[in-house]
Design a protein around this motif. Structure first.
Motif, PDB file in Angstrom:
ATOM      1  N   THR A 623       0.848  -1.185   0.000  1.00  0.00           N
ATOM      2  CA  THR A 623       0.000   0.000   0.000  1.00  0.00           C
ATOM      3  C   THR A 623       0.885   1.236   0.000  1.00  0.00           C
ATOM      4  O   THR A 623       2.100   1.160   0.199  1.00  0.00           O
ATOM      5  CB  THR A 623      -0.922   0.016   1.225  1.00  0.00           C
ATOM      6  N   LYS A 761     -17.668  -2.117   2.338  1.00  0.00           N
ATOM      7  CA  LYS A 761     -17.263  -2.760   3.590  1.00  0.00           C
ATOM      8  C   LYS A 761     -17.419  -4.278   3.463  1.00  0.00           C
ATOM      9  O   LYS A 761     -18.445  -4.761   2.982  1.00  0.00           O
ATOM     10  CB  LYS A 761     -18.118  -2.261   4.757  1.00  0.00           C
ATOM     11  N   THR A 779      -6.182  -5.437  16.817  1.00  0.00           N
ATOM     12  CA  THR A 779      -6.781  -5.318  15.487  1.00  0.00           C
ATOM     13  C   THR A 779      -6.783  -6.687  14.809  1.00  0.00           C
ATOM     14  O   THR A 779      -6.224  -7.660  15.331  1.00  0.00           O
ATOM     15  CB  THR A 779      -6.004  -4.315  14.626  1.00  0.00           C
ATOM     16  N   LYS A 874      -9.064  -4.316   3.476  1.00  0.00           N
ATOM     17  CA  LYS A 874      -8.917  -3.588   4.733  1.00  0.00           C
ATOM     18  C   LYS A 874      -7.728  -4.163   5.490  1.00  0.00           C
ATOM     19  O   LYS A 874      -7.700  -5.351   5.804  1.00  0.00           O
ATOM     20  CB  LYS A 874     -10.183  -3.724   5.579  1.00  0.00           C
ATOM     21  N   THR A 877      -4.349  -1.890  10.252  1.00  0.00           N
ATOM     22  CA  THR A 877      -4.300  -0.537  10.818  1.00  0.00           C
ATOM     23  C   THR A 877      -5.647   0.177  10.728  1.00  0.00           C
ATOM     24  O   THR A 877      -5.869   1.161  11.436  1.00  0.00           O
ATOM     25  CB  THR A 877      -3.229   0.300  10.104  1.00  0.00           C
ATOM     26  N   LYS A 878      -6.538  -0.303   9.835  1.00  0.00           N
ATOM     27  CA  LYS A 878      -7.861   0.305   9.691  1.00  0.00           C
ATOM     28  C   LYS A 878      -8.864  -0.247  10.709  1.00  0.00           C
ATOM     29  O   LYS A 878     -10.022   0.184  10.728  1.00  0.00           O
ATOM     30  CB  LYS A 878      -8.402   0.068   8.283  1.00  0.00           C
ATOM     31  N   MET A 879      -8.435  -1.184  11.539  1.00  0.00           N
ATOM     32  CA  MET A 879      -9.377  -1.862  12.433  1.00  0.00           C
ATOM     33  C   MET A 879      -9.147  -1.516  13.893  1.00  0.00           C
ATOM     34  O   MET A 879      -9.557  -2.262  14.785  1.00  0.00           O
ATOM     35  CB  MET A 879      -9.248  -3.379  12.236  1.00  0.00           C
ATOM     36  N   ARG A 880      -8.527  -0.391  14.158  1.00  0.00           N
ATOM     37  CA  ARG A 880      -8.326   0.015  15.546  1.00  0.00           C
ATOM     38  C   ARG A 880      -9.666   0.360  16.191  1.00  0.00           C
ATOM     39  O   ARG A 880     -10.509   1.017  15.590  1.00  0.00           O
ATOM     40  CB  ARG A 880      -7.375   1.208  15.627  1.00  0.00           C
ATOM     41  N   TRP A 882     -12.216  -1.356  16.669  1.00  0.00           N
ATOM     42  CA  TRP A 882     -13.332  -1.766  15.834  1.00  0.00           C
ATOM     43  C   TRP A 882     -14.526  -2.250  16.652  1.00  0.00           C
ATOM     44  O   TRP A 882     -15.681  -2.028  16.265  1.00  0.00           O
ATOM     45  CB  TRP A 882     -12.879  -2.836  14.846  1.00  0.00           C
ATOM     46  N   GLU A 893     -17.479   6.178   5.781  1.00  0.00           N
ATOM     47  CA  GLU A 893     -16.631   5.179   5.141  1.00  0.00           C
ATOM     48  C   GLU A 893     -15.721   4.459   6.122  1.00  0.00           C
ATOM     49  O   GLU A 893     -15.594   3.235   6.086  1.00  0.00           O
ATOM     50  CB  GLU A 893     -15.784   5.858   4.060  1.00  0.00           C
ATOM     51  N   SER A 894     -15.096   5.189   7.023  1.00  0.00           N
ATOM     52  CA  SER A 894     -14.033   4.600   7.842  1.00  0.00           C
ATOM     53  C   SER A 894     -14.374   4.482   9.317  1.00  0.00           C
ATOM     54  O   SER A 894     -13.498   4.130  10.105  1.00  0.00           O
ATOM     55  CB  SER A 894     -12.751   5.445   7.682  1.00  0.00           C
ATOM     56  N   ASN A 897     -14.907  -0.437   9.760  1.00  0.00           N
ATOM     57  CA  ASN A 897     -14.463  -0.929   8.450  1.00  0.00           C
ATOM     58  C   ASN A 897     -14.903  -2.347   8.128  1.00  0.00           C
ATOM     59  O   ASN A 897     -14.359  -2.966   7.212  1.00  0.00           O
ATOM     60  CB  ASN A 897     -12.946  -0.812   8.356  1.00  0.00           C
TER      61      ASN A 897
END
Length: 951
Positions: A623, A761, A779, A874, A877-880, A882, A893-894, A897
């Protein structure tokens, strides 16, 4: 109180602090002030006497960080000590090793925050100096000397001294980036990496089985049969030094004869330069040409006037050899903030308090901008005592007479074929029986589009800037040009007769016409066809003043150039879609569409497909900024190909970028599951040169792949779309395929169709148990179950139709391939109409405006025409947090996720949380759920049955 600008304190009485008056008697502070001043004067006098007494005597001991004469170090700019000898007398080897390394500048800058008074500033502000004190002219800093060194083109001075072996290459030298942020190669490293790429191959890989050591180099994962024989010409780059300090001389000095040698010799005059040749014997196959061309570590890094070529191929009619090149300067546009109190080296320019991370490399690459600008030339007779034939270049026979010579000219003096050019093209033929090479023709290059004119149509003042802060002008990323092939050879090229055993017997040399970039407004030097009283600023750029009336270009063999570029078969033959020797016109589809704003009838390419798709993909990828690595490329591609063939795409071209990351795997085994008449793989291992976030990133490999696909294969398709393998184009409403959608667009005279897009999602109920991929910080990585599809799992958009919060830079397009002349991932940047002058525009029935606005574009009705489902992976790091976030109903959006879709029968006023506590946060696409997903599952099952039956 917050400090205010001085001007405001003076002019704005309301902003000045109030003066508090007191009736108390003031304390006697005058005596204390006087005593302090006397003590300070005594101290200053003492320091002055010490300096006068000892001067520059090296017997005065010094501690680390202080000036200690020629044998110690010099504290420069902001107080950082530079080890080594006096910089004014350092060896050139020291200079070249530091030319491009600005890492030390960062360290200097960091220190400047703590100590903003630099040594240079202190010397300039010394209040105790007098007429008896020795005064020295401030010397240049190390960085200023290094910048001067590279701008005079001395990087090639030591090239012949660099000896490279496979074992001696420093690990990572050939890696153009570190953590996706910096290219820390010094000048010696750059020379070594370019030479190593030529000798051992353009790519290296870390071998995990040998503790991270550099593995053997693999040039291509394409199976090659036949190929170039040892007697055939070898691709060669002749690098010519570039002295930018001569650019300010008017008229521009001529470049006289050069000595062609693999070991440059000292020139006797500044106007005389030397060539350094680099051979590329690893280019051996036409089919694998894009994977074998030197791209990751190109000779452009030594000679920035050479085009950074990514792909080369002839047009299907045999008239042109076409080039896909990129702007190498954009690789070095990363920026950092200028630190408080920092003194930038002389010649380095900041922009809005930012400066380039690699300003040396950025400035060195200025000639790349010139390649995007046309230059007029005129053929002349030459009889010049300076212009003899003395060179070490082997003489080549010619069937076309003497080499044409050219001078720089104004538009009024230029020849018709020299009005809009930048390269001289020389063609050569190899006789495999006699093993002889013969010159068979010359031509001047043509641009696919006029970049200066497009800058004007976009409303920008400059096409390029001297300082290099122009990354936002995206049309300057892709250099597209072509060379007319000599008429006697066009039929042979068209039928593929010049290729024997997957290598060509016909070659082209590309010789850049070397003039400085024009940083003036484009209107100052428009081609005559774009001139009118409103558009042109007359007499501001005067060629006779800038270049002179007798600026004759050197002979080809005395000029820096690309030599022996193979001219292979037309693309459809090269990749097996048409047999060698076939006439593509016999395979062409009838065209019932209105084509009035595309090619003239006699130039319309033959179309064999209604709708095609292109994708740039790999087994694994990183990424942006290399924050995470994703490795589901094969699984995604297999499903994506199945769906797109199911939804009506006639053919799909996969540009396989796996070789940028590994030499152990590729996407070939997935592509081989599909018929070759439906899916074609192009091995495309070149790396992106800058993987940063934001405007400083340059995904050169992706941009070049898109242009290659559009020009190679889009020329034979009516409609084309470039998408990622996580993007699904879904026909909606009454439409059952994208071919039907495209036909409807043609009826409505639409040329560019836009798909709004925002990441969907992954549905929580369809992904693996979070515990399987749980990370130490709590996460996890949302992973699609083995028995599920990405299309089904990600059918969960956080916004209902019609979506209004999607961003333009995320949208994707499907467009008429004969209408769009340059496409940049998300934008139809240049079109046929945008390149028309005012008269042409009006004659075509179009509306003329200075700032072009596309009038043939349509944004799809997502419910009734087509929509895009973006199944973006996903990462952890996008799942903190959650678990907390996903119990809150927030339609963003975020925020959460993973997806929890609203029930189909949900009504306002009902609870927005499921019985298990999770909050609804997305909406299903009913047509995907009830129609496309079941069809996809069935198609996948049938493909697996076919594959099993063949084993």
């Amino acid at each position: 109180m917050t400090s205010l600008p001085i001007t405001r304190l003076i002019s704005d009485p309301l902003s000045q602090p109030k003066i508090m008056h007191s009736n108390k008697k003031k304390k006697p502070t005058v005596k204390l002030t006087l005593v302090g001043a006397i003590l300070l004067g005594i101290y200053a006098t003492f320091v002055y006497l010490i300096l006068v007494t000892f001067g520059e005597d090296s017997s005065l001991s010094s501690s680390p960080g202080e000036y200690s004469g020629a044998d110690g170090g010099l504290e420069v700019a902001t107080g950082m000590q530079i080890d080594g000898a006096n910089l004014l007398h350092r060896d050139e080897d020291t200079a070249i090793s530091q030319v491009f390394d600005t890492d030390k500048v960062d360290k200097i800058s960091e220190k400047s925050d703590k100590n903003s008074n630099s040594v240079i500033n202190n010397n300039n502000d010394n209040k105790f100096s007098n007429n008896n004190t020795p005064q020295h002219k401030p010397s240049k800093t190390k960085e200023e000397e290094e910048l001067e060194y590279i701008l005079t083109g001395k990087i090639l001075n030591h090239a012949s001294e660099v000896k490279v072996t496979k074992d001696s290459i420093p690990q990572g030298v050939m890696q153009n980036e570190e953590h996706g942020i910096r290219d820390r190669r010094t000048a010696k490293d750059i020379v070594a990496s370019v030479l190593a790429a030529a000798e051992f191959g353009d790519r290296q890989y870390d071998d995990e089985e040998s503790d991270g050591q550099v593995s053997s180099i693999t040039m291509s994962q394409t199976v090659i049969e036949g190929g170039r024989t040892p007697q055939m010409p070898i691709l060669t780059a002749y690098c010519e030094p570039v002295n930018q300090t001569t650019w300010s001389i008017k008229p521009l000095p001529r470049r006289y004869n050069t000595q062609s040698s693999s070991q440059p010799q000292s020139s006797e005059a500044e106007s005389q330069s030397n060539l350094f040749s680099i051979q590329y014997p690893h280019l051996t196959s036409c089919k694998a040409l894009p994977s074998q061309f030197p791209i990751d570590t190109p000779p452009v890094d030594l000679d920035p006037f050479l085009p950074w070529i990514h792909d080369v191929f002839p047009s299907s009619d045999g008239k042109y050899i076409q080039f896909i090149a990129q702007n190498r300067r954009r690789c070095f546009n990363g920026q950092r903030r200028v630190y408080n109190g920092e003194r930038l080296p002389q010649g380095v320019v900041a922009h809005k308090n930012y400066v380039h991370l690699e300003y040396g490399k950025n400035y060195f690459m200025r000639p790349q901008a010139a390649l995007f600008q046309h230059v007029p030339v005129k053929k002349v007779e030459v009889s010049d005592e300076h212009d003899d034939d003395s060179s070490n270049h082997e003489k080549i026979a010619s069937t076309v007479g003497e080499e044409p010579r050219y001078r720089l000219a104004s538009h009024e003096d230029a020849d018709p074929d020299g009005m809009d050019t930048r390269f001289i093209c020389r063609f050569k033929s190899f006789d495999p029986d006699a093993t002889t090479l013969t010159i068979v023709g010359y031509s001047l290059s043509e641009f696919e589009l006029d970049y200066d004119f497009h800058t004007y149509r976009k409303g920008y003042l400059h096409t390029a800037t001297h300082e290099g802060y122009d990354n936002h002008m995206i049309w300057m990323s892709q250099l597209l040009f072509k060379c007319p092939i000599p008429e006697d050879w066009r039929d042979k090229v068209k039928l593929g007769d010049t290729v024997i055993n997957d290598y060509s017997t016909l070659y082209v040399d590309i010789i850049p016409i070397r003039t400085p970039p024009r940083y003036t407004p484009p209107r100052e030097f428009f081609q005559p066809k774009y001139r009118n009283s409103k558009m042109t600023l007359e007499n501001l750029f005067l060629p006779d003043d800038e270049w002179g009336k007798d600026h004759i270009l050197p002979k080809i063999d005395h000029s820096g150039r690309w030599e022996n570029i193979p001219i292979c078969m037309p693309s459809l033959m090269t990749h097996g879609l048409l047999p060698k020797g076939s006439d593509i016109r016999s395979h062409s589809l009838p065209d019932h569409t209105d084509n009035h704003v595309a090619f003239p009838p006699d130039e319309t390419p033959s179309v064999i497909h209604e709708v095609i798709a292109c994708t740039w993909a790999s087994t694994t990828f990183k990424t942006r900024s290399n924050r995470a690595q994703v490795g589901d490329g094969k699984r995604r591609l297999k499903e994506w190909l199945e769906f797109n063939l199911l939804s009506g795409f006639n053919h799909i071209y996969v540009y396989d970028n796996s070789g940028a990351f590994t030499n152990r795997d590729s996407l070939a085994d997935v592509i081989d599951l599909f018929p070759p008449e439906q899916v074609t793989r192009i091995d495309w291992p070149c790396k992106i040169c800058s993987n940063r976030d934001g405007n400083e990133g340059e995904r050169s490999s992706q941009y070049a792949a898109e242009s290659s696909c559009r020009m190679r294969f889009g020329a034979h398709a009516r409609w084309l779309g470039s998408f990622d393998t996580d993007e699904y184009l879904v026909p909606m409403g009454k439409f059952g395929s994208m071919s039907e959608v495209a036909a409807d667009l043609d009826r409505r005279r639409v040329r560019v169709a836009v798909f709004p897009s925002s990441p969907a999602k992954p549905r929580f109920d369809l992904i693996d148990d979070p515990e399987k991929t749980k990370q130490p910080d709590g996460t996890f990585i949302p992973t699609v179950k083995d028995d599920e599809t990405f299309l089904h799992t990600y059918n969960c958009n956080w916004e209902q139709f019609p979506r209004t919060k999607t961003l333009t830079h995320r949208s994707k397009q499907m467009y008429r391939a004969d209408y769009v002349k340059l496409h940049y991932v998300h934008y139809a940047t240049v079109t046929v109409v945008s390149q028309m002058n005012e008269k042409e525009t009006k004659d075509a029935g179009e509306r003329w405006t200075h700032r072009y606005k596309e009038s043939h574009m349509l944004e799809f009705d997502e419910e009734n025409e087509a929509t895009m489902l973006h199944s973006k992976s996903k990462v952890a790091t996008k799942m903190r947090s959650w678990k907390e976030r996903c119990t809150q109903t927030v339609l963003e959006e975020s925020h959460c996720n993973v997806g929890f879709p609203f029930p189909k029968d949900y009504k306002d006023g009902q609870s927005k949380n499921r019985s298990d506590g999770w909050a609804y946060n997305c909406f299903l696409n009913d047509k995907i759920e009830s129609y496309w997903w079941p069809k996809l599952v069935d198609a996948i099952k049938k493909r697996e049955e076919i594959t099993a039956s063949l084993q």
